[in-house]
Design a protein around this motif. Structure first.
Motif, PDB file in Angstrom:
ATOM      1  N   GLY A   1       0.813  -1.230   0.000  1.00  0.00           N
ATOM      2  CA  GLY A   1       0.000   0.000   0.000  1.00  0.00           C
ATOM      3  C   GLY A   1       0.835   1.264   0.000  1.00  0.00           C
ATOM      4  N   GLY A   2       2.053   1.198  -0.595  1.00  0.00           N
ATOM      5  CA  GLY A   2       2.868   2.413  -0.762  1.00  0.00           C
ATOM      6  C   GLY A   2       2.309   3.254  -1.906  1.00  0.00           C
TER       7      GLY A   2
ATOM      8  N   GLY B   1       7.393  -3.116  -2.970  1.00  0.00           N
ATOM      9  CA  GLY B   1       8.725  -2.549  -2.805  1.00  0.00           C
ATOM     10  C   GLY B   1       9.813  -3.510  -3.278  1.00  0.00           C
TER      11      GLY B   1
ATOM     12  N   SER C   1       9.015  -2.534  -6.788  1.00  0.00           N
ATOM     13  CA  SER C   1       8.922  -3.949  -7.096  1.00  0.00           C
ATOM     14  C   SER C   1       9.387  -4.211  -8.529  1.00  0.00           C
ATOM     15  CB  SER C   1       7.460  -4.372  -6.912  1.00  0.00           C
ATOM     16  OG  SER C   1       7.224  -5.616  -7.458  1.00  0.00           O
TER      17      SER C   1
HETATM   18  C1  LIG Z   1      16.949   5.845   2.097  1.00  0.00           C
HETATM   19  C2  LIG Z   1      16.007   6.101   0.957  1.00  0.00           C
HETATM   20  C3  LIG Z   1      15.741   7.406   0.563  1.00  0.00           C
HETATM   21  C4  LIG Z   1      14.842   7.653  -0.488  1.00  0.00           C
HETATM   22  N1  LIG Z   1      14.547   8.960  -0.803  1.00  0.00           N
HETATM   23  C5  LIG Z   1      13.638   9.200  -1.778  1.00  0.00           C
HETATM   24  C6  LIG Z   1      13.223  10.548  -2.038  1.00  0.00           C
HETATM   25  O1  LIG Z   1      13.651  11.491  -1.376  1.00  0.00           O
HETATM   26  N2  LIG Z   1      12.294  10.754  -3.014  1.00  0.00           N
HETATM   27  C7  LIG Z   1      11.784   9.715  -3.746  1.00  0.00           C
HETATM   28  O2  LIG Z   1      10.979   9.958  -4.644  1.00  0.00           O
HETATM   29  N3  LIG Z   1      12.143   8.441  -3.502  1.00  0.00           N
HETATM   30  C8  LIG Z   1      13.039   8.160  -2.527  1.00  0.00           C
HETATM   31  N4  LIG Z   1      13.357   6.864  -2.234  1.00  0.00           N
HETATM   32  C9  LIG Z   1      12.741   5.781  -3.009  1.00  0.00           C
HETATM   33  C10 LIG Z   1      11.306   5.588  -2.574  1.00  0.00           C
HETATM   34  O3  LIG Z   1      11.229   5.451  -1.172  1.00  0.00           O
HETATM   35  C11 LIG Z   1      10.702   4.334  -3.237  1.00  0.00           C
HETATM   36  O4  LIG Z   1      11.044   4.327  -4.593  1.00  0.00           O
HETATM   37  C12 LIG Z   1       9.182   4.314  -3.093  1.00  0.00           C
HETATM   38  O5  LIG Z   1       8.832   4.143  -1.750  1.00  0.00           O
HETATM   39  C13 LIG Z   1       8.568   3.178  -3.923  1.00  0.00           C
HETATM   40  O6  LIG Z   1       7.202   3.077  -3.630  1.00  0.00           O
HETATM   41  P1  LIG Z   1       6.451   1.677  -3.718  1.00  0.00           P
HETATM   42  O7  LIG Z   1       5.024   1.960  -3.531  1.00  0.00           O
HETATM   43  O8  LIG Z   1       6.906   0.951  -4.916  1.00  0.00           O
HETATM   44  O9  LIG Z   1       7.017   0.815  -2.490  1.00  0.00           O
HETATM   45  P2  LIG Z   1       6.982   1.074  -0.921  1.00  0.00           P
HETATM   46  O10 LIG Z   1       6.738   2.489  -0.627  1.00  0.00           O
HETATM   47  O11 LIG Z   1       8.245   0.449  -0.414  1.00  0.00           O
HETATM   48  O12 LIG Z   1       5.740   0.253  -0.403  1.00  0.00           O
HETATM   49  C14 LIG Z   1       5.762  -1.157  -0.401  1.00  0.00           C
HETATM   50  C15 LIG Z   1       4.716  -1.677   0.574  1.00  0.00           C
HETATM   51  O13 LIG Z   1       4.672  -3.092   0.428  1.00  0.00           O
HETATM   52  C16 LIG Z   1       4.528  -3.691   1.703  1.00  0.00           C
HETATM   53  N5  LIG Z   1       5.070  -5.059   1.640  1.00  0.00           N
HETATM   54  C17 LIG Z   1       6.340  -5.434   1.421  1.00  0.00           C
HETATM   55  N6  LIG Z   1       6.456  -6.775   1.461  1.00  0.00           N
HETATM   56  C18 LIG Z   1       5.216  -7.258   1.699  1.00  0.00           C
HETATM   57  C19 LIG Z   1       4.687  -8.569   1.876  1.00  0.00           C
HETATM   58  N7  LIG Z   1       5.457  -9.660   1.813  1.00  0.00           N
HETATM   59  N8  LIG Z   1       3.362  -8.705   2.109  1.00  0.00           N
HETATM   60  C20 LIG Z   1       2.563  -7.608   2.202  1.00  0.00           C
HETATM   61  N9  LIG Z   1       3.016  -6.339   2.056  1.00  0.00           N
HETATM   62  C21 LIG Z   1       4.319  -6.170   1.804  1.00  0.00           C
HETATM   63  C22 LIG Z   1       5.334  -2.788   2.626  1.00  0.00           C
HETATM   64  O14 LIG Z   1       4.903  -2.897   3.980  1.00  0.00           O
HETATM   65  C23 LIG Z   1       5.057  -1.404   2.036  1.00  0.00           C
HETATM   66  O15 LIG Z   1       3.999  -0.739   2.673  1.00  0.00           O
HETATM   67  C24 LIG Z   1      14.247   6.583  -1.177  1.00  0.00           C
HETATM   68  C25 LIG Z   1      14.497   5.269  -0.781  1.00  0.00           C
HETATM   69  C26 LIG Z   1      15.366   5.024   0.281  1.00  0.00           C
HETATM   70  C27 LIG Z   1      15.624   3.613   0.717  1.00  0.00           C
END
Ligand SMILES: Cc1cc2nc3c(=O)[nH]c(=O)nc-3n(C[C@H](O)[C@H](O)[C@H](O)COP(=O)(O)OP(=O)(O)OC[C@H]3O[C@@H](n4cnc5c(N)ncnc54)[C@H](O)[C@@H]3O)c2cc1C
Length: 367
Positions: free
Chosen positions: A11-12, A145, A275
Motif C-alpha cells: 500500500g505504498g 517494494g 517492485s
Molecule cells: C533511504 C532512501 C531514501 C529515499 N529517498 C527518496 C526521495 O527522497 N524521493 C523519492 O521519490 N524516492 C526516494 N526513495 C525511493 C522511494 O522510497 C521508493 O522508490 C518508493 O517508496 C517506492 O514506492 P512503492 O510503492 O513501490 O514501495 P513502498 O513504498 O516500499 O511500499 C511497499 C509496501 O509493500 C509492503 N510489503 C512489502 N512486502 C510485503 C509482503 N510480503 N506482504 C505484504 N506487504 C508487503 C510494505 O509494507 C510497504 O507498505 C528513497 C528510498 C530510500 C531507501
C-alpha cells in the motif's frame, strides 16, 4: 473464498495509486500490506511537483494537516566540501514525511486494506491467483517494494549491479535545535561522493532532520556513513548532543532503472514501483516512478477487459519502456562511459552554471 478482480500487494505510493484508479473504474480491489498504516518508510522524502499534479493533490491543502516543506534552494557540496547554494527563488519541490504521505495516499484511494497481512505464498492457478491460501483475485499487482514477494514469484532477484544500498536516519527535533544546527533549513544539501557512485544528503523538513547516503557500492556504505558523520561534525552540521539524539541509521536496498531489466509482467500479474525497479537512475527518486507505473498498470488492467493473458499484459512492458526509456538508456549518474562520467563530475563539483542545470534536470525533472 471471494474472487476479487484485482489484489494489490503493498500500500505504498505505487499500490495506492493503482488501487484508486481501478476502484473508481468499478473493479473490486483489495490492498494487502504486511504493515499497519501509518507505517514508517525509509526515505529522504523529496517529492517533485509532478507527483502532486499526477495525483491531483493541492500542496496548500495537503500542508494544512501534514508536514510539507517547500524547497526553493539546493545546497551542493563541491569536492573540497565547500557549499554552493543553487537558489531558484521560488518553490520548485517539496519535502514530506513518508509515514504521513503514504497514509494520506492510501486513504485517498478509497480501497479496503488488509493490514498486517504478510504475503508469503503465491499460487498461480488457471483462472486466478491465490495468496496465503486466503485471498484470490483474477490478477495480482506486485507493489511490495524492493523485496516484493510477487517480484520474486516472477523470478527476479533482489541483488544486481543496479541495486542501491542506502542508510538513513530521520529524527524529529525541536525548533531551537534545528535553528542552532541546520545552516540552510528546508534546503536539501547534496553531497556527491567522488569515490563511489552515489551521494549523501542532509535535509531538514520543519523540525525533522533527515540524513542519508545511497551508493551502488554496498560494501562501502558503512565506511561512507562514518565518513559522512565525521564531515558533518566538522562542518558544524552535527554537534555531539544532536548526533546522540538521532534515531539509529537503518539500511534499505532498492533498484534503479538501468542495467539489468526486470521481468515486470506475466499471465495474471504486473509489477509496479520499486517492485519493478523503476527509481530514477540519477537522483534515486522513486515516488514519481511508483505513481506513474501504478497509473500505467491500472490503465493496462482496464484495457485488458478481463483478459489477463501474458500476451495482453505485455502491453504494460511496452508502456514502461515508452515512458521510462529502455533500461540503461536514461542519462545516468553512473555512466558507463568514463568521459561522460568525468564531464558530469566536473559540472556538479565545479563552479559554473552546470550545477544549476544538473539540479534542475536530474533532481527536479523541470528541464
Ligand atoms: C533511504 C532512501 C531514501 C529515499 N529517498 C527518496 C526521495 O527522497 N524521493 C523519492 O521519490 N524516492 C526516494 N526513495 C525511493 C522511494 O522510497 C521508493 O522508490 C518508493 O517508496 C517506492 O514506492 P512503492 O510503492 O513501490 O514501495 P513502498 O513504498 O516500499 O511500499 C511497499 C509496501 O509493500 C509492503 N510489503 C512489502 N512486502 C510485503 C509482503 N510480503 N506482504 C505484504 N506487504 C508487503 C510494505 O509494507 C510497504 O507498505 C528513497 C528510498 C530510500 C531507501
Amino acid at each position: 473464498m471471494e474472487l476479487l478482480d484485482v489484489l494489490i500487494i503493498g500500500g505504498g505510493p505505487a499500490g495506492s495509486t493503482c488501487a484508486g484508479i481501478l476502484n473508481k473504474h468499478g473493479l473490486s480491489v483489495l490492498i494487502a500490506d504486511k504493515a499497519q498504516f501509518p507505517r514508517k518508510k525509509l526515505c529522504a522524502g523529496w517529492v517533485t511537483p509532478e507527483v502532486f499534479k499526477l495525483l491531483s493533490i493541492l500542496p496548500d491543502e495537503y500542508s494544512e494537516s501534514h508536514i510539507l516543506q517547500p524547497i526553493s534552494k539546493f545546497i551542493v557540496w563541491d569536492s573540497h566540501n565547500n557549499t554552493h547554494p543553487v537558489d531558484f527563488g521560488k518553490t520548485v519541490s517539496y519535502g514530506i514525511i513518508r509515514k504521513e504521505f503514504d497514509a494520506y495516499l492510501l486513504g485517498n484511494s478509497g480501497v479496503q486494506v488488509h493490514e498486517n497481512f504478510n504475503v508469503k505464498k503465491i499460487e498461480f492457478q488457471k483462472d486466478r491467483v491465490t495468496v496465503n491460501s486466503s485471498l484470490s483475485a483474477r490478477i495480482i499487482v506486485g507493489a511490495g517494494g524492493h523485496f516484493c514477494p510477487v517480484s520474486k514469484a516472477l523470478g527476479n532477484s533482489y541483488k544486481d549491479s543496479s541495486t542501491l544500498a542506502t542508510l538513513e536516519s530521520e529524527t524529529e527535533l525541536d525548533s531551537e535545535t534545528i535553528k542552532r544546527t541546520v545552516p540552510y533549513p528546508g534546503a536539501p544539501e547534496v553531497i556527491y561522493l567522488e569515490a563511489v557512485d552515489g551521494y549523501a544528503w542532509y535535509f531538514s523538513k520543519r523540525n525533522y532532520l533527515n540524513i542519508g547516503i545511497g551508493s551502488l557500492d554496498r560494501k562501502k556504505i558503512h565506511p561512507l556513513l562514518n565518513w559522512l558523520l565525521k564531515i558533518l561534525k566538522e562542518k558544524n552540521r552535527l554537534p555531539e548532543d544532536v548526533r546522540s539524539r538521532l534515531n539509529p541509521f537503518k539500511g534499505h536496498f532498492y533498484k534503479i532503472y538501468s542495467g539489468v531489466p526486470k521481468a515486470i509482467s506475466r499471465e495474471r500479474a504486473l509489477l509496479i514501483g520499486d517492485s519493478a525497479g523503476l527509481a530514477d537512475s540519477t537522483s534515486g527518486e522513486g515516488i514519481r516512478p511508483a505513481v506513474i507505473s501504478g497509473m500505467l498498470a491500472a490503465e493496462t488492467i482496464i484495457q485488458a477487459k478481463g483478459d489477463y493473458s501474458a500476451a495482453k499484459l505485455a502491453a504494460y512492458q511496452d508502456r514502461i519502456k515508452e515512458v521510462f526509456g529502455k533500461p540503461g538508456s536514461s542519462p545516468p549518474q553512473h555512466p558507463p562511459n568514463p568521459l561522460i562520467r568525468l564531464v558530469f563530475k566536473k559540472l556538479l563539483l565545479g563552479t559554473g552554471p552546470g550545477r544549476n542545470i544538473l539540479i534542475k534536470n536530474y533532481f527536479l525533472h523541470a528541464s
